[in-house]
Design a protein around this motif. Structure first.
Motif, PDB file in Angstrom:
ATOM      1  N   GLN A  49       0.820  -1.211   0.000  1.00 41.29           N
ATOM      2  CA  GLN A  49       0.000   0.000   0.000  1.00 41.29           C
ATOM      3  C   GLN A  49       0.856   1.265   0.000  1.00 41.29           C
ATOM      4  O   GLN A  49       0.565   2.226  -0.723  1.00 41.29           O
ATOM      5  CB  GLN A  49      -0.936  -0.007   1.203  1.00 41.29           C
ATOM      6  N   GLN A  50       1.918   1.275   0.797  1.00 38.79           N
ATOM      7  CA  GLN A  50       2.758   2.468   0.844  1.00 38.79           C
ATOM      8  C   GLN A  50       3.537   2.656  -0.456  1.00 38.79           C
ATOM      9  O   GLN A  50       3.894   3.788  -0.808  1.00 38.79           O
ATOM     10  CB  GLN A  50       3.697   2.414   2.056  1.00 38.79           C
ATOM     11  N   HIS A  52       2.135   2.201  -3.305  1.00 37.31           N
ATOM     12  CA  HIS A  52       1.145   2.896  -4.120  1.00 37.31           C
ATOM     13  C   HIS A  52       0.997   4.360  -3.713  1.00 37.31           C
ATOM     14  O   HIS A  52       0.852   5.236  -4.575  1.00 37.31           O
ATOM     15  CB  HIS A  52      -0.193   2.171  -4.038  1.00 37.31           C
ATOM     16  N   VAL A  53       1.070   4.635  -2.426  1.00 39.12           N
ATOM     17  CA  VAL A  53       1.064   6.035  -1.988  1.00 39.12           C
ATOM     18  C   VAL A  53       2.262   6.760  -2.605  1.00 39.12           C
ATOM     19  O   VAL A  53       2.138   7.872  -3.136  1.00 39.12           O
ATOM     20  CB  VAL A  53       1.102   6.140  -0.454  1.00 39.12           C
ATOM     21  N   SER A  76      -8.333   2.370  -4.815  1.00 42.36           N
ATOM     22  CA  SER A  76      -7.324   3.421  -4.898  1.00 42.36           C
ATOM     23  C   SER A  76      -7.663   4.659  -4.089  1.00 42.36           C
ATOM     24  O   SER A  76      -6.801   5.524  -3.895  1.00 42.36           O
ATOM     25  CB  SER A  76      -7.073   3.798  -6.356  1.00 42.36           C
ATOM     26  N   PRO A  79      -4.880   4.688  -1.109  1.00 41.08           N
ATOM     27  CA  PRO A  79      -3.607   5.397  -1.312  1.00 41.08           C
ATOM     28  C   PRO A  79      -3.784   6.844  -1.756  1.00 41.08           C
ATOM     29  O   PRO A  79      -2.976   7.707  -1.381  1.00 41.08           O
ATOM     30  CB  PRO A  79      -2.895   4.555  -2.377  1.00 41.08           C
ATOM     31  N   GLN A  82      -4.240   9.084   1.256  1.00 37.72           N
ATOM     32  CA  GLN A  82      -2.981   9.300   1.965  1.00 37.72           C
ATOM     33  C   GLN A  82      -2.068  10.248   1.198  1.00 37.72           C
ATOM     34  O   GLN A  82      -1.431  11.131   1.777  1.00 37.72           O
ATOM     35  CB  GLN A  82      -2.279   7.962   2.196  1.00 37.72           C
ATOM     36  N   ALA A  83      -2.011  10.074  -0.131  1.00 39.00           N
ATOM     37  CA  ALA A  83      -1.181  10.945  -0.956  1.00 39.00           C
ATOM     38  C   ALA A  83      -1.679  12.388  -0.917  1.00 39.00           C
ATOM     39  O   ALA A  83      -0.885  13.329  -0.875  1.00 39.00           O
ATOM     40  CB  ALA A  83      -1.156  10.434  -2.392  1.00 39.00           C
ATOM     41  N   ARG A  86      -0.319  14.395   1.702  1.00 34.94           N
ATOM     42  CA  ARG A  86       1.143  14.561   1.693  1.00 34.94           C
ATOM     43  C   ARG A  86       1.657  15.551   0.660  1.00 34.94           C
ATOM     44  O   ARG A  86       2.851  15.869   0.666  1.00 34.94           O
ATOM     45  CB  ARG A  86       1.817  13.203   1.472  1.00 34.94           C
ATOM     46  N   ALA A 167      -3.042   1.842   6.601  1.00 40.52           N
ATOM     47  CA  ALA A 167      -2.903   3.214   6.128  1.00 40.52           C
ATOM     48  C   ALA A 167      -2.160   4.062   7.158  1.00 40.52           C
ATOM     49  O   ALA A 167      -2.255   3.832   8.369  1.00 40.52           O
ATOM     50  CB  ALA A 167      -4.277   3.814   5.857  1.00 40.52           C
TER      51      ALA A 167
END
Length: 232
Positions: A49-50, A52-53, A76, A79, A82-83, A86, A167
């Motif tokens: 998963q990370q 994909h982030v 999706s 991710p 989360q993105a 960021r 997540a």
């Protein structure tokens, strides 16, 4: 001008947006459909998963994109959410298309309707991957025979770690400007955490009278929804 970064759900790659992209470009916006690691033309690349982030954040930063509208469909959304937290002031809006949303410390498997253990057992039985969807999975979702064949024919196995890793949220999602698109043939109400977030001031709900894969069943209508979200 907005820059749309489009991320399709499980089993799919950038190609899933082929009928949506021309509508967005015709309106003068940048479009960046993205294939996540381990899927489609990137099949076989190890991914969690990370990963994909990171794929999403790296794409935004590599292209130095601004006024970014991050679009996450189905899996999706996890991710993408989360993105979105960021990329800082590069973000204009995040759009969740009939998707899950990330919950700190939880994964896609955490919310599986048969339970996490059952889901993870299924991954183990299939070499650590989630097998691609079938035509039966597409029934009742507003898809014609040709659309179903294209969707199923292009699907590839989804890497299991992306579905089981927790997540990590660096910013509360209710602080982000967001649109949630609920596709009514796949259920009338957004899932629990999305429903809670929609009670906040910065989240907006849009309903589409179609199934879970609107980029196939209603691509022009979906493009109009995305354009409206970018204009907010």
């Amino acid at each position: 001008m907005a820059n749309f970064v489009l991320v399709a759900g499980a089993w799919l790659g950038a190609w899933a947006w082929d009928e949506v992209v021309p509508e967005l470009r015709a309106a003068g916006h940048g479009t960046h459909p993205l294939t996540l690691s381990g899927l489609a033309e990137k099949r076989g690349v190890p991914a969690g998963q990370q990963t994909h982030v990171g794929d999403i954040v790296d794409e935004v930063e590599r292209l130095d994109l601004r006024q970014v509208v991050l679009v996450g469909h189905s899996y999706s959304g996890i991710p993408v959410g989360q993105a979105a937290a960021r990329i800082g002031d590069r973000l204009a809006r995040v759009v969740f298309v009939d998707s899950d949303v990330p919950v700190a410390g939880e994964s896609f498997a955490s919310g599986w309707w048969e339970g996490r253990e059952r889901f993870e057992a299924g991954l183990a039985e299939n070499g650590g991957c989630w097998p691609p969807l079938t035509a039966r999975d597409c029934a009742g979702q507003g898809l014609g025979a040709e659309q179903t064949a294209r969707l199923v024919g292009g699907a590839t196995p989804h890497p299991g770690p992306a579905l089981t890793e927790p997540a990590v949220l660096t910013r509360p999602l209710d602080e982000l400007p967001a649109t949630y698109v609920k596709c009514l043939l796949d259920g009338e109400k957004p899932p629990g955490e999305a429903a809670r977030l929609l009670t906040g001031e910065r989240w907006r709900l849009v309903r589409m009278d179609t199934g879970h894969w609107p980029m196939f069943s209603r691509p022009r209508e979906l493009a109009r929804v995305l354009l409206a979200a970018a204009a907010e």
